[in-house]
Design a protein around this motif. Sequence first.
Motif, short mmCIF file in Angstrom:
data_model
loop_
_atom_site.label_atom_id
_atom_site.label_comp_id
_atom_site.label_asym_id
_atom_site.label_seq_id
_atom_site.Cartn_x
_atom_site.Cartn_y
_atom_site.Cartn_z
N ASP A 1 0.84 -1.20 0.00
CA ASP A 1 0.00 0.00 0.00
C ASP A 1 0.87 1.25 0.00
N PHE B 1 2.41 1.86 -3.47
CA PHE B 1 1.44 2.45 -4.39
C PHE B 1 1.30 3.95 -4.14
N TYR C 1 -7.60 1.34 -7.38
CA TYR C 1 -6.69 0.70 -6.43
C TYR C 1 -7.35 -0.51 -5.77
#
Length: 109
Positions: A2, A5, A42
């Motif tokens: 996470d 990203f 996402y």
Amino acid sequence: MDGKFLKDFRFNLFQYVKEHPGCTYEGLIEEFGSPEETFCEYVESKDEDYLISSINKKHFREWMKVGIIVACICSCLIWGLFYYRIYKESTNATINKKIIFVEEENINE
């Protein structure tokens, strides 16, 4: 993953702003999409099991916080009752009466 990203997305945003110094929020939305669209993309790219485990971890952490807070409150109440009982016992144990002796004087003298 996470964090990677988010770092990559932020890096791309900064690169775009450096290349186009006069860009506006609308220009960023045209280039990268709205925040809602980016979030949906996402989430769609993630595995279902990963998302479910993330949600379960979050709920577990919230329940742990609630449990710790409840335990602290209960322990404070128990300590308060304990000290109140000690206070009541100590007030009952103290002498709060005075005894006055009156001596009789001899009036015949």
